[in-house]
Design an enzyme around this catalytic site. Sequence first.
Site, PDB file in Angstrom:
ATOM      1  N   LYS A  34      -0.217   4.204   2.560  1.00 22.42           N
ATOM      2  CA  LYS A  34       0.289   4.020   3.971  1.00 22.42           C
ATOM      3  C   LYS A  34       1.676   4.334   4.122  1.00 22.42           C
ATOM      4  CE  LYS A  34      -2.527  -0.151   5.511  1.00 22.42           C
ATOM      5  NZ  LYS A  34      -2.407  -1.455   5.773  1.00 22.42           N
ATOM      6  N   ASP A  93      -2.019  -2.931  10.135  1.00 18.83           N
ATOM      7  CA  ASP A  93      -3.324  -3.180   9.834  1.00 18.83           C
ATOM      8  C   ASP A  93      -4.176  -1.962  10.481  1.00 18.83           C
ATOM      9  OD1 ASP A  93      -4.226  -5.599   8.449  1.00 18.83           O
ATOM     10  OD2 ASP A  93      -5.764  -5.416   9.862  1.00 18.83           O
ATOM     11  N   HIS A 101      -5.363   8.388  13.023  1.00 21.65           N
ATOM     12  CA  HIS A 101      -5.021   7.303  13.592  1.00 21.65           C
ATOM     13  C   HIS A 101      -3.597   6.489  13.431  1.00 21.65           C
ATOM     14  CE1 HIS A 101      -6.531   6.836   9.902  1.00 21.65           C
ATOM     15  NE2 HIS A 101      -6.050   5.421   9.726  1.00 21.65           N
ATOM     16  N   ARG A 102      -3.391   6.782  12.230  1.00 23.74           N
ATOM     17  CA  ARG A 102      -1.939   6.211  11.920  1.00 23.74           C
ATOM     18  C   ARG A 102      -0.840   6.840  12.692  1.00 23.74           C
ATOM     19  NH1 ARG A 102      -2.826   5.678   7.123  1.00 23.74           N
ATOM     20  NH2 ARG A 102      -3.128   3.555   7.293  1.00 23.74           N
ATOM     21  N   LYS A 153      -4.273  15.770   7.724  1.00 27.07           N
ATOM     22  CA  LYS A 153      -4.877  14.419   8.221  1.00 27.07           C
ATOM     23  C   LYS A 153      -3.596  13.954   9.000  1.00 27.07           C
ATOM     24  CE  LYS A 153      -5.280   9.678   6.718  1.00 27.07           C
ATOM     25  NZ  LYS A 153      -5.272   8.687   5.698  1.00 27.07           N
ATOM     26  N   ASN A 166       0.947  -1.109   0.072  1.00 34.18           N
ATOM     27  CA  ASN A 166      -0.011   0.145  -0.020  1.00 34.18           C
ATOM     28  C   ASN A 166       0.968   1.323  -0.067  1.00 34.18           C
ATOM     29  OD1 ASN A 166      -1.538   2.167   0.946  1.00 34.18           O
ATOM     30  ND2 ASN A 166      -3.201   0.627   1.583  1.00 34.18           N
ATOM     31  N   GLY A 181      -8.553   4.986  -0.077  1.00 31.91           N
ATOM     32  CA  GLY A 181      -9.294   4.258   1.020  1.00 31.91           C
ATOM     33  C   GLY A 181     -10.438   4.889   1.389  1.00 31.91           C
ATOM     34  N   TYR A 182     -10.667   4.725   2.423  1.00 34.63           N
ATOM     35  CA  TYR A 182     -11.865   5.450   3.251  1.00 34.63           C
ATOM     36  C   TYR A 182     -11.848   6.822   3.369  1.00 34.63           C
ATOM     37  CZ  TYR A 182     -13.288   0.616   3.862  1.00 34.63           C
ATOM     38  OH  TYR A 182     -13.807  -0.672   3.724  1.00 34.63           O
ATOM     39  N   ASP A 183     -10.732   7.614   3.045  1.00 33.78           N
ATOM     40  CA  ASP A 183     -10.486   9.114   3.280  1.00 33.78           C
ATOM     41  C   ASP A 183     -11.576   9.953   2.800  1.00 33.78           C
ATOM     42  OD1 ASP A 183      -7.871   8.758   4.717  1.00 33.78           O
ATOM     43  OD2 ASP A 183      -6.790   9.538   3.394  1.00 33.78           O
TER      44      ASP A 183
HETATM   45  P1  IMP Z   1      -5.567  -2.649   5.701  1.00 35.48           P
HETATM   46  O1  IMP Z   1      -6.084  -4.070   5.477  1.00 35.48           O
HETATM   47  O2  IMP Z   1      -4.774  -2.606   6.766  1.00 35.48           O
HETATM   48  O3  IMP Z   1      -4.613  -2.680   4.414  1.00 35.48           O
HETATM   49  O4  IMP Z   1      -6.369  -1.589   5.377  1.00 35.48           O
HETATM   50  C1  IMP Z   1      -7.867  -1.896   5.424  1.00 35.48           C
HETATM   51  C2  IMP Z   1      -8.592  -1.036   4.472  1.00 35.48           C
HETATM   52  O5  IMP Z   1      -8.684   0.312   5.036  1.00 35.48           O
HETATM   53  C3  IMP Z   1      -7.767  -0.877   2.876  1.00 35.48           C
HETATM   54  O6  IMP Z   1      -8.888  -0.940   2.150  1.00 35.48           O
HETATM   55  C4  IMP Z   1      -7.397   0.598   3.167  1.00 35.48           C
HETATM   56  O7  IMP Z   1      -7.170   1.114   1.756  1.00 35.48           O
HETATM   57  C5  IMP Z   1      -8.026   1.180   3.983  1.00 35.48           C
HETATM   58  N1  IMP Z   1      -7.286   2.206   4.988  1.00 35.48           N
HETATM   59  C6  IMP Z   1      -6.379   1.818   5.516  1.00 35.48           C
HETATM   60  N2  IMP Z   1      -5.801   3.109   6.413  1.00 35.48           N
HETATM   61  C7  IMP Z   1      -6.438   4.091   5.927  1.00 35.48           C
HETATM   62  C8  IMP Z   1      -6.482   5.501   6.100  1.00 35.48           C
HETATM   63  O8  IMP Z   1      -5.604   6.077   6.598  1.00 35.48           O
HETATM   64  N3  IMP Z   1      -7.385   6.230   5.224  1.00 35.48           N
HETATM   65  C9  IMP Z   1      -8.242   5.455   4.409  1.00 35.48           C
HETATM   66  N4  IMP Z   1      -8.472   4.297   4.172  1.00 35.48           N
HETATM   67  C10 IMP Z   1      -7.475   3.459   4.791  1.00 35.48           C
END
Ligand code: IMP
Length: 192
Positions: free
Chosen positions: A18, A71, A173-174, A168, A15, A146-148
């Site tokens: 990330k 994750d 969270h990250r 952001k 990813n 992603g969900y942004d």
């Molecule tokens: P993962 O399994 O940790 O890769 O992430 C789960 C899902 O959440 C994936 O579809 C990612 O694209 C999404 N995701 C993870 N981190 C973020 C974020 O910071 N913003 C938006 N979407 C995220």
Amino acid sequence: MFFVKLRKIIFASTNQGKFNEIFLYLKSFKIEIELVRFETLEIQSNKLEEIAFEKAKDAFDKIGRPLIVEDTGLFIDSLKGFPGPYSSYVLQTIGNQGILDLLLNKENRSAIFKTTIAYRDNNTGMTFSGTTKGMISDRITEGGWGYDPIFIPEGSSITYAQLGIENKMEISHRTQALNNFAKWYRGNFSPQ
Ligand code: IMP
């Protein structure tokens, strides 16, 4: 005066979004990371900590160098925490529009974004988590990944996507998970 240089850590992931965020943040702690594109094994569990811990173990067995994996899950209150650990699959299948459809007519749109980072080397396996409370927007906004485009963090009126990566990263969270990791790492590993 001498400069402290911590060793390079691998970030095992596929990813890029990330990686960009993690790279930017850890640079401020003088911790350098290198992306190794690696599809990690993902166990089935409701706990991000367990999933990340096992992912790191699997990646270390194959790569053999100190590394982190992470994750992340989006936990929506009125959907009883769904998609949570299934966030990746849900984004690939029903996507952001599917989430908005599930929330149609729901008054409570609150949600929590959670990231767990797992570190692994020869002797150590550790996890570090961070969460951000927020709400699911009523439309998909431009930009982000992603969900942004549908997540509005608490204290803001716009989504992560609209805030842009730097804003952001101030609250995400990250960032909180990374902060916990970076403090531990700097405290436990002497500079090389
Ligand atoms: P993962 O399994 O940790 O890769 O992430 C789960 C899902 O959440 C994936 O579809 C990612 O694209 C999404 N995701 C993870 N981190 C973020 C974020 O910071 N913003 C938006 N979407 C995220």
